[in-house]
Design a protein around this motif. Structure first.
Motif, mmCIF file in Angstrom:
data_model
loop_
_atom_site.group_PDB
_atom_site.id
_atom_site.type_symbol
_atom_site.label_atom_id
_atom_site.label_comp_id
_atom_site.label_asym_id
_atom_site.label_seq_id
_atom_site.Cartn_x
_atom_site.Cartn_y
_atom_site.Cartn_z
ATOM 1 N N GLY A 50 8.761 63.747 63.520
ATOM 2 C CA GLY A 50 8.138 62.421 63.649
ATOM 3 C C GLY A 50 7.119 62.203 62.542
ATOM 4 N N GLY A 51 6.369 63.264 62.214
ATOM 5 C CA GLY A 51 5.388 63.190 61.128
ATOM 6 C C GLY A 51 6.059 62.854 59.803
ATOM 7 N N LEU A 52 7.237 63.458 59.575
ATOM 8 C CA LEU A 52 7.983 63.163 58.338
ATOM 9 C C LEU A 52 8.359 61.685 58.260
ATOM 10 C CD1 LEU A 52 10.598 66.040 57.824
ATOM 11 C CD2 LEU A 52 8.707 65.412 56.329
ATOM 12 N N LEU A 53 8.787 61.141 59.420
ATOM 13 C CA LEU A 53 9.182 59.717 59.447
ATOM 14 C C LEU A 53 8.001 58.833 59.069
ATOM 15 C CD1 LEU A 53 11.177 59.648 62.824
ATOM 16 C CD2 LEU A 53 12.128 59.673 60.525
ATOM 17 N N ARG A 54 6.824 59.168 59.664
ATOM 18 C CA ARG A 54 5.670 58.322 59.386
ATOM 19 C C ARG A 54 5.167 58.512 57.966
ATOM 20 N NH1 ARG A 54 6.270 54.176 62.388
ATOM 21 N NH2 ARG A 54 4.664 53.406 60.971
ATOM 22 N N LEU A 55 5.329 59.719 57.424
ATOM 23 C CA LEU A 55 4.939 59.923 56.026
ATOM 24 C C LEU A 55 5.800 59.065 55.106
ATOM 25 C CD1 LEU A 55 4.256 63.734 55.471
ATOM 26 C CD2 LEU A 55 2.677 61.834 55.142
ATOM 27 N N GLU A 56 7.101 58.998 55.410
ATOM 28 C CA GLU A 56 7.997 58.163 54.617
ATOM 29 C C GLU A 56 7.548 56.697 54.681
ATOM 30 O OE1 GLU A 56 10.498 58.285 52.488
ATOM 31 O OE2 GLU A 56 10.727 56.100 52.586
ATOM 32 N N LEU A 57 7.119 56.285 55.886
ATOM 33 C CA LEU A 57 6.764 54.871 56.072
ATOM 34 C C LEU A 57 5.343 54.545 55.609
ATOM 35 C CD1 LEU A 57 8.379 54.175 59.574
ATOM 36 C CD2 LEU A 57 9.110 53.255 57.379
ATOM 37 N N MET A 58 4.564 55.565 55.275
ATOM 38 C CA MET A 58 3.171 55.295 54.881
ATOM 39 C C MET A 58 3.087 54.429 53.626
ATOM 40 S SD MET A 58 0.590 58.489 55.443
ATOM 41 C CE MET A 58 -1.051 57.828 55.285
ATOM 42 N N PHE A 59 4.066 54.612 52.748
ATOM 43 C CA PHE A 59 4.054 53.845 51.502
ATOM 44 C C PHE A 59 5.385 53.115 51.352
ATOM 45 C CE2 PHE A 59 1.448 57.636 51.084
ATOM 46 C CZ PHE A 59 0.222 57.062 50.784
ATOM 47 N N PRO A 60 5.381 51.905 50.769
ATOM 48 C CA PRO A 60 6.631 51.146 50.632
ATOM 49 C C PRO A 60 7.619 51.852 49.709
ATOM 50 C CG PRO A 60 4.705 49.782 50.126
ATOM 51 C CD PRO A 60 4.228 51.188 50.231
ATOM 52 N N GLY A 61 8.883 51.527 49.878
ATOM 53 C CA GLY A 61 9.922 52.108 49.031
ATOM 54 C C GLY A 61 10.287 53.509 49.481
ATOM 55 N N GLN A 62 11.268 54.100 48.772
ATOM 56 C CA GLN A 62 11.673 55.466 49.125
ATOM 57 C C GLN A 62 10.676 56.452 48.544
ATOM 58 O OE1 GLN A 62 15.790 56.521 48.385
ATOM 59 N NE2 GLN A 62 15.261 58.680 48.208
ATOM 60 N N THR A 63 10.026 57.244 49.394
ATOM 61 C CA THR A 63 9.040 58.204 48.900
ATOM 62 C C THR A 63 9.454 59.632 49.197
ATOM 63 O OG1 THR A 63 7.836 57.807 50.946
ATOM 64 C CG2 THR A 63 7.029 56.702 48.964
ATOM 65 N N LEU A 64 9.818 59.890 50.436
ATOM 66 C CA LEU A 64 10.059 61.269 50.861
ATOM 67 C C LEU A 64 11.496 61.492 51.301
ATOM 68 C CD1 LEU A 64 8.099 63.721 51.308
ATOM 69 C CD2 LEU A 64 8.004 63.034 53.700
ATOM 70 N N LEU A 65 12.062 60.508 52.001
ATOM 71 C CA LEU A 65 13.381 60.665 52.606
ATOM 72 C C LEU A 65 14.328 59.574 52.112
ATOM 73 C CD1 LEU A 65 12.148 61.000 56.314
ATOM 74 C CD2 LEU A 65 12.697 62.894 54.782
ATOM 75 N N SER A 66 15.595 59.934 51.954
ATOM 76 C CA SER A 66 16.596 58.910 51.650
ATOM 77 C C SER A 66 16.877 58.125 52.932
ATOM 78 C CB SER A 66 17.882 59.563 51.153
ATOM 79 O OG SER A 66 18.477 60.277 52.220
ATOM 80 N N SER A 67 17.538 56.983 52.795
ATOM 81 C CA SER A 67 17.797 56.161 53.988
ATOM 82 C C SER A 67 18.653 56.942 54.994
ATOM 83 C CB SER A 67 18.487 54.856 53.586
ATOM 84 O OG SER A 67 19.691 55.154 52.905
ATOM 85 N N HIS A 68 19.659 57.653 54.502
ATOM 86 C CA HIS A 68 20.547 58.377 55.422
ATOM 87 C C HIS A 68 19.789 59.498 56.136
ATOM 88 C CE1 HIS A 68 24.244 59.826 57.134
ATOM 89 N NE2 HIS A 68 23.906 61.051 56.763
ATOM 90 N N LEU A 69 18.981 60.223 55.360
ATOM 91 C CA LEU A 69 18.220 61.324 55.962
ATOM 92 C C LEU A 69 17.218 60.780 56.980
ATOM 93 C CD1 LEU A 69 17.944 64.373 55.824
ATOM 94 C CD2 LEU A 69 16.208 64.114 54.057
#
Lengths: 544, 93
Positions: A50-69
């Motif tokens: 869940g933390g990974l998901l929120r880290l991805e969403l913290m900043f706009p655009g693709q930062t940490l995870l691809s859309s599929h991942l």
């Protein structure tokens, strides 16, 4: 025979030693602890996901995870949290450990079946992990909605089979608890002398037994559809996708009550103990538990207002949803009324219980926004929904789990934990929680959909704040667990009844002996009679 | 715990089997006649009665206490109600 030895020193059966004394045990307390270990592992893993998901969403655009991942990780987060943590956590861990003790008996009715449930639970977890490494974990979300789940190339079949196996573990536990409560209660314990945690497990077990087969069959049908192209749910082959949603939610909404009812039971145990006052409305709480089990099973289609089902169904299910709020509110009012004019003694379990009442109430009230057919259309499938169910499931069940851990930890392990760190961790988790999820309500009302790895620029601030709060919350959770685990390094110092509880589990040493009691337990006429405790406990709770 | 042998006469078991078969035939029969929404309620009602008979006689629930009998029979009828509730949707589309 030495009755003072704890269950840690006396394996069941006696010939077993070492790891086998755990893996082959039929002692309900050891099985409860094995569930604690397993659910704890899954919980922390899913928290990090869940933390990974929120880290991805913290900043706009693709930062940490691809859309599929991102899609796979939110699915995995949901599947683990729902099927491997929230559903089994309270009944399987604390129910297993304390239900027989609260009703004054030495084990559950089917001890071997109990062990088998644990193995089925572990098998389900292993299959879920296996699906990760075979053809990629599903990207459907934990709901496995058709027609996407029957057309996606990811490994849906293995994942739903994992949920199928986990369902059996849940059903067998429910069956065991119902039989135990009916058949093994202390002869002097009538129905209205049963502690409220056990009552909540009784209500939960019926829902487990009745609703779980529906999801099991439905998930098998998804597999049949995928392997044999039968056309049950796929509209292209004449199937009914809304039928799937009915069948799915027919279990999965009652499952929400499987998750929350034991949590409510925990709070009903903790509040009177630390208010040193008999619980307000014992019979009303019992009746509301059963009412929630019944009415909560008839509201499932409020998840489907936008699915295209009939307007009549929308009206009926919306009405019933508002009805189910009544028994939940009865409990909340009863807890608050119990605290009123009580001799309140603040401890970590009570602190977490108070947080529960607040967070769960917010979750419940925002549920009315979603239960109302008109307002739901506006916020359906937005972050508002994500925030609402985290307030009920995490703010509710999750906090009840934390409260139960802190309340029963001294009994289970015979050790007290550090209060200061417990408070600090609890404040971090609660504060982080609020900073994490409140922005999501606002984002949802503004129209940000759930299950997207990116968003429009106007949602950036809210997502940043939510991620920031999430980090605090995760730090708090790990701090809380570390504090509890570190207590195991101390000497056994917890007395039999550190809090002044009056239910039967406090009438035995900490940790309890193999057969739970050193003598015949004394059943009180009324399970929350604190008159003797008030005389005895004119002192602070034991903290080392 | 008390552990009595509860034995039904073969004649009783046979009659129950006969009733179950007759009810199954009725279920099949009414499925061929279009009675609108009544079809569903009749099918669910008959299925509930059949399940109750199996529980009471073949599974010896008849010999248990009243609380257990009421609990188990309620679940059967509750399941019928749950399935029936899907027809708030299908029946009014």
């Amino acid at each position: 025979m030495d009755f003072e030895k704890s269950f840690f020193e006396t394996p069941s059966s006696a010939r077993l030693t070492g790891i086998w004394s755990w893996l082959l045990t039929t002692d309900h307390k050891r099985i409860g602890l094995m569930y604690l270990f397993a659910t704890g592992f899954w919980f922390l893993l899913a928290v990090l996901l869940g933390g990974l998901l929120r880290l991805e969403l913290m900043f706009p655009g693709q930062t940490l995870l691809s859309s599929h991942l991102y899609n796979s990780i939110f699915t995995l987060h949901g599947v683990i949290m729902i099927f491997l943590f929230i559903i089994p956590a309270l009944p399987a861990v604390f129910g297993n450990f304390f239900l027989p003790m609260q009703i004054g008996t030495d084990d559950v009715f089917f001890p071997k079946l109990n062990l088998m449930s644990w193995y089925l639970y572990m098998l389900g977890g292993v299959i879920a992990i296996f699906s990760l490494f075979s053809d990629g974990f599903p990207d459907t979300g934990w709901t496995f909605y058709v027609p996407f789940s029957i057309s996606t190339n990811t490994n849906v079949s293995t994942a739903v089979f994992a949920a199928f196996v986990l369902g059996f573990a849940s059903m067998l536990t429910g069956l065991n608890f119902i039989t135990t409560i009916h058949r093994m209660r202390h002869p002097k314990m009538g129905w209205l002398q049963i502690p409220l945690f056990t009552w909540s497990l009784y209500a939960t077990s019926w829902v487990q037994l009745l609703a779980t087969p529906i999801i099991s069959v439905t998930l098998v049908l998804v597999m049949v559809e995928r392997y044999f192209n039968v056309g049950l749910f796929d509209p292209a082959r004449g199937g009914g996708p809304i039928l799937y949603q009915h069948l799915f939610w027919m279990y999965s909404h009652p499952a929400v009550y499987i998750m929350i009812l034991p949590g409510m039971g925990v709070i009903s145990e903790i509040i009177p103990v630390f208010a040193r006052k008999s619980i307000f409305g014992y019979k009303a709480i019992v009746a509301s538990s059963m009412a929630i089990a019944v009415a909560g099973s008839l509201v499932w289609a409020h998840h489907m207002y936008t699915s295209g089902m009939s307007d009549t169904a929308v009206f009926v299910f919306s009405f019933l949803t508002f009805v189910v709020a009544i028994p939940s509110a009865i409990k909340v009012f009863s807890w608050v009324a119990t605290l009123y004019k009580g001799a309140i003694e603040m401890t970590p379990p009570l602190f977490l219980s108070l947080c529960f009442i607040y967070l769960f109430s917010v979750g419940g009230l925002t549920g009315l926004v979603l239960g109302g057919a008109g307002t739901d259309i506006h916020v359906h499938d937005t972050h508002f929904v994500v925030s609402h169910f985290h307030f009920t499931m995490f703010g509710g069940t999750g906090f009840a789990f934390f409260a139960a851990l802190h309340y029963w930890w001294p009994k289970m392990f015979g050790r007290m934990y550090n209060f200061k760190w417990a408070y600090i961790a609890s404040v971090l988790v609660t504060g982080g929680f609020i900073f994490h999820y409140v922005p999501m309500f606002i984002l949802g009302l503004q129209g940000m959909p759930r299950r997207y790895y990116d968003y429009l620029p106007q949602y950036a601030n809210g997502n940043f704040m939510a991620g920031f709060g999430g980090l605090f919350m995760i730090v708090g959770i790990f701090m809380m667990m570390t504090n509890l685990i570190l207590s195991l390094k101390r000497e056994r110092n917890a007395p039999a009844d550190p809090w002044g509880g009056v239910t039967l589990e406090w009438m035995t040493p900490s940790p309890p002996p193999l057969h739970n009691f050193t003598g015949e337990p004394e059943v009180l006429d009324y399970p929350y009679d604190f008159s003797k405790v008030i005389e005895k406990f004119a002192r602070k709770p034991k903290e080392s | 715990m008390e552990n009595k042998d509860h034995i039904f006469a073969y004649k009783t078991l046979f009659y129950v089997l006969l009733v179950l078969l007759i009810l199954t035939s009725i279920t099949v029969g009414i499925s061929l006649v279009d009675m609108g929404k009544l079809n569903v309620w009749l099918a669910l009602g008959i299925a509930s009665v059949k399940a109750s008979l199996v529980l009471m006689v073949f599974m010896h629930l008849k010999f248990e206490g009243r609380v257990l009998i009421i609990s188990f029979l309620s679940t059967i009828f509750f399941l019928a109600i749950m399935i029936g509730f899907t027809f708030w949707d299908i029946g009014f589309r």
